[in-house]
Scaffold this motif. Structure first.
Motif, mmCIF file in Angstrom:
data_model
loop_
_atom_site.group_PDB
_atom_site.id
_atom_site.type_symbol
_atom_site.label_atom_id
_atom_site.label_comp_id
_atom_site.label_asym_id
_atom_site.label_seq_id
_atom_site.Cartn_x
_atom_site.Cartn_y
_atom_site.Cartn_z
ATOM 1 N N SER A 1 0.827 -1.210 0.000
ATOM 2 C CA SER A 1 0.000 0.000 0.000
ATOM 3 C C SER A 1 0.862 1.261 0.000
ATOM 4 C CB SER A 1 -0.902 0.006 1.236
ATOM 5 O OG SER A 1 -0.132 0.245 2.403
ATOM 6 N N ASP A 2 0.222 2.386 -0.318
ATOM 7 C CA ASP A 2 0.922 3.673 -0.286
ATOM 8 C C ASP A 2 1.481 3.945 1.102
ATOM 9 O OD1 ASP A 2 0.313 4.097 -2.935
ATOM 10 O OD2 ASP A 2 -1.362 5.450 -2.535
ATOM 11 N N ALA A 3 0.695 3.637 2.131
ATOM 12 C CA ALA A 3 1.140 3.876 3.504
ATOM 13 C C ALA A 3 2.372 3.039 3.819
ATOM 14 C CB ALA A 3 0.011 3.576 4.483
ATOM 15 N N ALA A 4 2.403 1.793 3.392
ATOM 16 C CA ALA A 4 3.555 0.924 3.648
ATOM 17 C C ALA A 4 4.803 1.453 2.932
ATOM 18 C CB ALA A 4 3.253 -0.498 3.208
ATOM 19 N N LEU A 5 4.628 1.909 1.707
ATOM 20 C CA LEU A 5 5.756 2.471 0.964
ATOM 21 C C LEU A 5 6.285 3.722 1.650
ATOM 22 C CD1 LEU A 5 4.408 2.015 -2.673
ATOM 23 C CD2 LEU A 5 6.217 0.697 -1.542
ATOM 24 N N LEU A 6 5.366 4.561 2.139
ATOM 25 C CA LEU A 6 5.780 5.776 2.834
ATOM 26 C C LEU A 6 6.490 5.436 4.143
ATOM 27 C CD1 LEU A 6 2.662 8.014 2.132
ATOM 28 C CD2 LEU A 6 4.997 8.356 1.262
ATOM 29 N N ARG B 1 10.031 4.630 3.470
ATOM 30 C CA ARG B 1 10.808 5.856 3.221
ATOM 31 C C ARG B 1 11.060 6.618 4.513
ATOM 32 N NH1 ARG B 1 7.584 8.989 -1.169
ATOM 33 N NH2 ARG B 1 8.962 10.650 -0.401
ATOM 34 N N ILE B 2 10.064 6.653 5.401
ATOM 35 C CA ILE B 2 10.228 7.332 6.688
ATOM 36 C C ILE B 2 11.321 6.644 7.506
ATOM 37 C CG2 ILE B 2 9.091 7.861 8.891
ATOM 38 C CD1 ILE B 2 6.452 8.111 7.206
ATOM 39 N N ALA B 3 11.397 5.328 7.426
ATOM 40 C CA ALA B 3 12.429 4.571 8.137
ATOM 41 C C ALA B 3 13.829 4.981 7.670
ATOM 42 C CB ALA B 3 12.221 3.079 7.934
ATOM 43 N N ARG B 4 13.924 5.521 6.460
ATOM 44 C CA ARG B 4 15.205 6.005 5.925
ATOM 45 C C ARG B 4 15.332 7.525 6.125
ATOM 46 N NH1 ARG B 4 13.323 2.539 1.830
ATOM 47 N NH2 ARG B 4 12.855 4.320 0.488
ATOM 48 N N ASP B 5 14.585 8.077 7.090
ATOM 49 C CA ASP B 5 14.632 9.506 7.456
ATOM 50 C C ASP B 5 14.169 10.450 6.353
ATOM 51 O OD1 ASP B 5 15.483 9.090 10.086
ATOM 52 O OD2 ASP B 5 17.581 8.955 9.455
ATOM 53 N N ALA C 1 10.790 2.027 11.160
ATOM 54 C CA ALA C 1 11.559 0.835 10.791
ATOM 55 C C ALA C 1 11.009 -0.425 11.460
ATOM 56 C CB ALA C 1 13.029 1.028 11.166
ATOM 57 N N GLN C 2 10.233 -0.269 12.517
ATOM 58 C CA GLN C 2 9.650 -1.425 13.202
ATOM 59 C C GLN C 2 8.461 -2.016 12.447
ATOM 60 O OE1 GLN C 2 8.667 -0.108 17.136
ATOM 61 N NE2 GLN C 2 10.803 0.084 17.753
ATOM 62 N N PHE C 3 7.894 -1.257 11.512
ATOM 63 C CA PHE C 3 6.755 -1.775 10.753
ATOM 64 C C PHE C 3 7.232 -2.908 9.854
ATOM 65 C CE2 PHE C 3 4.476 -1.812 6.681
ATOM 66 C CZ PHE C 3 3.290 -2.373 7.146
ATOM 67 N N ASP C 4 6.509 -4.027 9.918
ATOM 68 C CA ASP C 4 6.821 -5.198 9.099
ATOM 69 C C ASP C 4 5.592 -5.537 8.255
ATOM 70 O OD1 ASP C 4 7.545 -7.604 7.964
ATOM 71 O OD2 ASP C 4 7.784 -8.669 9.869
ATOM 72 N N PRO C 5 5.648 -5.306 6.949
ATOM 73 C CA PRO C 5 4.482 -5.574 6.101
ATOM 74 C C PRO C 5 4.071 -7.047 6.092
ATOM 75 C CG PRO C 5 6.382 -4.962 4.759
ATOM 76 C CD PRO C 5 6.773 -4.770 6.193
ATOM 77 N N GLU C 6 4.960 -7.943 6.502
ATOM 78 C CA GLU C 6 4.628 -9.363 6.569
ATOM 79 C C GLU C 6 3.672 -9.656 7.730
ATOM 80 O OE1 GLU C 6 5.622 -11.749 4.377
ATOM 81 O OE2 GLU C 6 6.517 -10.113 3.223
ATOM 82 N N ARG C 7 3.651 -8.779 8.733
ATOM 83 C CA ARG C 7 2.832 -9.014 9.926
ATOM 84 C C ARG C 7 1.455 -8.366 9.849
ATOM 85 N NH1 ARG C 7 5.819 -7.648 15.126
ATOM 86 N NH2 ARG C 7 4.059 -8.775 15.980
ATOM 87 N N GLY C 8 1.243 -7.478 8.862
ATOM 88 C CA GLY C 8 -0.062 -6.852 8.740
ATOM 89 C C GLY C 8 -0.022 -5.597 7.892
ATOM 90 N N ALA C 9 -1.195 -5.012 7.729
ATOM 91 C CA ALA C 9 -1.333 -3.815 6.894
ATOM 92 C C ALA C 9 -0.764 -2.584 7.599
ATOM 93 C CB ALA C 9 -2.797 -3.580 6.557
ATOM 94 N N ALA C 10 -0.185 -1.697 6.818
ATOM 95 C CA ALA C 10 0.365 -0.455 7.357
ATOM 96 C C ALA C 10 -0.714 0.368 8.049
ATOM 97 C CB ALA C 10 1.013 0.358 6.234
ATOM 98 N N GLU C 11 -1.905 0.378 7.461
ATOM 99 C CA GLU C 11 -2.994 1.163 8.029
ATOM 100 C C GLU C 11 -3.365 0.668 9.422
ATOM 101 O OE1 GLU C 11 -2.838 -0.101 5.013
ATOM 102 O OE2 GLU C 11 -2.952 1.623 3.663
ATOM 103 N N ALA C 12 -3.327 -0.636 9.619
ATOM 104 C CA ALA C 12 -3.625 -1.202 10.942
ATOM 105 C C ALA C 12 -2.532 -0.843 11.934
ATOM 106 C CB ALA C 12 -3.779 -2.719 10.847
ATOM 107 N N TRP C 13 -1.277 -0.895 11.495
ATOM 108 C CA TRP C 13 -0.158 -0.536 12.366
ATOM 109 C C TRP C 13 -0.261 0.936 12.773
ATOM 110 C CZ3 TRP C 13 4.251 2.654 12.083
ATOM 111 C CH2 TRP C 13 5.247 2.397 13.035
#
Length: 176
Positions: free
Chosen positions: A2-7, A10-14, A60-72
């Motif tokens: 998703s767009d949120a996951a992609l963002l 990028r946020i994890a890379r400052d 950086a703690q968000f893991d798309p394998e564990r769920g949707a970015a929107e839920a996180w």
């Protein structure tokens, strides 16, 4: 992805522009999540702010394998709102009415939801047609906007708005 996951990646890379884009993309929905917990616009705005600070630090703690970015994201904001609710419960009330409402202890909020009023609300929700209940839960519990609900349910926006409006009118009658 998703767009949120992609963002978030990028946020994890400052990437501060990605944080700004994520805020524009998700802030309305996340404000709804905070409002569902706090029922106070100023406190909900504070929760969204606090949550986005945490999101910037923990992307950086968000893991798309564990769920949707929107839920996180919703979880981060919900926890920020709960932190504010708990802090409010620790405030010492005064007799000065100009200072605001008397705070409610966090565990009192849980008991209220489990108490008679919570039972009445659950009973009234159970009486609603599934479509009305689903729309209300998605809007007020999950904090989705009407367009997001329409997209999630693959229905026209006007239909979703009508379902929610009718459901709220039925809830109001039931709770009266």
């Amino acid at each position: 992805m998703s767009d949120a996951a992609l963002l978030l990646a990028r946020i994890a890379r400052d990437d501060r522009a990605a944080l700004q884009a994520l805020y524009k993309l998700q802030s309305v929905r996340l404000f709804g999540v905070a409002m569902a917990v706090l029922r106070d616009r100023d406190a909900a705005a504070d929760a969204v702010h606090d949550g986005f600070v945490k999101i910037a630090r923990r992307a950086a703690q968000f893991d798309p394998e564990r769920g949707a970015a929107e839920a996180w994201l919703g979880s981060v904001i919900r926890h920020a709102a709960l932190d504010i609710a708990r802090r409010r419960g620790r405030e010492i009330p005064t007799d000065d009415a100009t200072l605001g409402d008397t705070p409610v202890e966090a565990d009192q909020l849980d008991s209220l939801a489990a108490g008679e009023d919570g039972a009445r609300l659950r009973d009234c929700l159970a009486r609603l047609a599934e479509k009305n209940r689903q729309g209300i839960v998605l809007a007020f519990v999950h904090g989705l906007s009407h367009p997001q609900i329409a997209a999630k349910l693959d229905l026209p926006l006007g239909t979703v708005k009508a379902w929610i409006r009718r459901g709220l009118m039925s809830l109001k009658e039931c709770l009266a």
